[in-house]
Each structure stands twice: as C-alpha cells, then as structure tokens.
Scaffold this active site. Structure first.
Site, PDB file in Angstrom:
ATOM      1  N   SER A 137       0.827  -1.199   0.000  1.00  0.00           N
ATOM      2  CA  SER A 137       0.000   0.000   0.000  1.00  0.00           C
ATOM      3  C   SER A 137       0.874   1.266   0.000  1.00  0.00           C
ATOM      4  O   SER A 137       1.653   1.472  -0.919  1.00  0.00           O
ATOM      5  CB  SER A 137      -0.965  -0.028   1.188  1.00  0.00           C
ATOM      6  OG  SER A 137      -1.933   0.985   1.079  1.00  0.00           O
ATOM      7  N   ASP A 231      -9.763  -4.532  -4.997  1.00  0.00           N
ATOM      8  CA  ASP A 231      -9.215  -3.579  -4.027  1.00  0.00           C
ATOM      9  C   ASP A 231     -10.113  -2.339  -3.991  1.00  0.00           C
ATOM     10  O   ASP A 231     -10.193  -1.596  -4.964  1.00  0.00           O
ATOM     11  CB  ASP A 231      -7.791  -3.185  -4.433  1.00  0.00           C
ATOM     12  CG  ASP A 231      -7.073  -2.369  -3.374  1.00  0.00           C
ATOM     13  OD1 ASP A 231      -7.752  -1.694  -2.569  1.00  0.00           O
ATOM     14  OD2 ASP A 231      -5.825  -2.381  -3.354  1.00  0.00           O
ATOM     15  N   HIS A 261      -7.550  -5.367  -0.864  1.00  0.00           N
ATOM     16  CA  HIS A 261      -6.449  -4.450  -0.620  1.00  0.00           C
ATOM     17  C   HIS A 261      -5.323  -5.073   0.194  1.00  0.00           C
ATOM     18  O   HIS A 261      -4.148  -4.920  -0.152  1.00  0.00           O
ATOM     19  CB  HIS A 261      -6.957  -3.187   0.078  1.00  0.00           C
ATOM     20  CG  HIS A 261      -5.884  -2.165   0.299  1.00  0.00           C
ATOM     21  ND1 HIS A 261      -5.220  -1.549  -0.745  1.00  0.00           N
ATOM     22  CD2 HIS A 261      -5.322  -1.680   1.437  1.00  0.00           C
ATOM     23  CE1 HIS A 261      -4.318  -0.717  -0.268  1.00  0.00           C
ATOM     24  NE2 HIS A 261      -4.349  -0.781   1.052  1.00  0.00           N
TER      25      HIS A 261
END
Length: 287
Positions: A137, A231, A261
């Site tokens: 991320s 996601d 995600h």
C-alpha cells in the site's frame, strides 16, 4: 518505456509462477511455527524517534518489508516473509515507521517525508548490501521513493497494492466543500478500528512534494507489482501507471481476480513469496 506483462491469476499459482526451486516452500514454512522469530530491536537516531525493527541475518540480496499506513511489522505478510527468508538463508528486515507499532513518535504527526526518511535510514544503517524492497500500500509508494534515492541499495521492487500518489490524487479530485471546516479529511476504511483515517491539509500538502507518477521514474531494477481487482481502497490501475512510468525493461504486473487491498489471504501470501523467490533466483543467477 517499460514493457508490462499482465498475468491473470485465475489459472492457479503453479501455472503462473512455476519454479523448480520452490520445493522448500511448504505450507508449514509459510504458516510457520514461530519458535525462531526475530527479536525486537531499537535503532537510535539523533533528534529523531527510535525505530523498532526485527532483523534476520543472511545472504544477499536481502529483503526489506515496508508496511502500509497505520500497519506494523507484525502483520501476516511481514511474518510470512521472515519465515521464507529464514528458510532460504537470506537476510530479512522489517520495521515500524515513526508513530507506528513499537516505534516512537505520533502517527498523526507523521508525513510521507517522515516515513521516507525512516526507510532511507533503515537502508543506510541497518541493511547490508542490495535489497529487494517489498512495499504494501503506502509502503509501495515509499518503496519507489527509496529506489530513486538509493539505487545502489535497491536490487528489485515488489509492490503489493501499491498506493503511489493515491492519497493526493484522491483528495485533489474532491470538491473543496467536502473538506471539513476543522481542517481534516476523513477517509472511510475497513482497516482501522475507527472505520476511517483522518488526514490534515498539512499532511496532504507535504505529500504532494513526494508524488512520483507525473513523470518517468528513474528506476531500472526488476519490478513486480501485485494488485487485487477487488481492491476498494487503492484502484489496481495505479499499479499499471507505475509500470508504465518506470524505466526498467523488466516489469510485471500481476492481477488477482478476487484480490482485495490487504492481499493477506493464504494464496495472496503464497503469490508474494513465490514472486520474491523468483526474483532472488534471477538476481543470484545474474551474479
């Protein structure tokens, strides 16, 4: 510009990333007994908060894991990578950014620049030799910044749900009236106890200084970008944008049809580990 290989992961991991050297990766080593887990250490820095980290010494190239915003070095991906690197005898380092996990500092006072400095300190002072940077991320964004700043310490990149520039571009697409009077932008998320994250205007303005997708990225090492099509936090097309902008000729984008995600399901973690194993084999063969 980079050539991008799109791989559909519906056919199964063995068909996508077949590698004869993966015999050592049993489900036991991935799910792991934690008897040999590394111990927490603390790195002191002049006039800066101490950073908590765990390190396994071993062969080069090493692997450094960069977690996401609000996450720590004790997540499933980070711990599974330690088990994997230990099984291969390669060095591994995971740590908490300032204001995260066991490190000193306050999360709300941190910035992209703060955490970039954390990553560079780890590469300069704690990691020996070239590293495979694995960024999850916002860690994927920091991974790119670190690769640009320290090309000699970057052997390869593996982005998981890479969030390069995402917080800035998302905010800039909103009408001004959506910004709260008290100067905080509230972003809904399933990944915090409060159900949301809050970002100040100062945080967002500072983050703009670190955006990377507006021009070609001077990164020439192998790059692997794994993203889930489901996601809901960071769109998968951001990984495509990264792939289009890096100068490396060796770039793969791997899309998981049902991936979300965090990419922390068992098969997600296997794919991450297999990808890193393939890179280690490639890099050691080149040497």
């Amino acid at each position: 510009m980079a050539a991008v290989a799109l791989r559909s992961c519906r056919r199964g991991l063995s068909q996508i990333l077949s590698n004869g050297g993966l015999a050592a990766l049993s489900s036991k080593s991935l799910e792991g007994h934690r008897r040999h887990k590394s111990t927490v250490q603390y790195a002191s820095r002049p006039d800066l908060p101490k950073l908590a980290y765990r390190r396994v010494k071993g062969k080069s190239p090493g692997v450094v894991f960069l977690p996401g915003y609000g996450s720590s070095m004790n997540g499933q991906k980070a711990e599974s990578l330690e088990e994997f690197c230990r099984s291969l005898g390669h060095s591994y380092l995971r740590f908490d950014y300032t204001g995260h996990g066991a490190s000193e500092g306050v999360l709300a006072e941190g910035t992209i620049g703060t955490w970039k400095k954390d990553v560079l300190f780890v590469l300069d002072e704690l990691a020996e030799g070239p590293q495979i940077l694995v960024g999850s991320s916002i860690g994927g964004w920091l991974m790119l910044l670190a690769a640009i700043a320290r090309p000699e310490k970057t052997a390869a990149l593996v982005g998981i749900s890479t969030a390069a520039d995402h917080i800035v571009t998302s905010f800039n697409s909103l009408p001004l009236e959506e910004f709260e009077e008290k100067g905080l932008w509230t972003v809904p998320t399933k990944h915090s106890e409060e159900g949301h994250c809050k970002f100040s205007m100062d945080f967002l303005r500072e983050a703009e200084n670190h955006c990377v997708l507006h021009s070609p990225l001077p990164i020439t090492c192998p790059v692997r970008l794994i993203h889930g099509l489901k996601d809901e936090d960071v769109p998968w097309h951001i990984s495509m944008q990264v792939a289009e902008r890096v100068l490396s000729p060796d770039v793969d984008v791997i899309l998981r049809r049902h991936g979300q995600h965090r990419m922390s399901e068992k098969d997600d973690i296997k794919l991450m580990v297999y990808t890193i194993d393939d890179l280690i084999d490639k890099l050691t063969t080149l040497v």
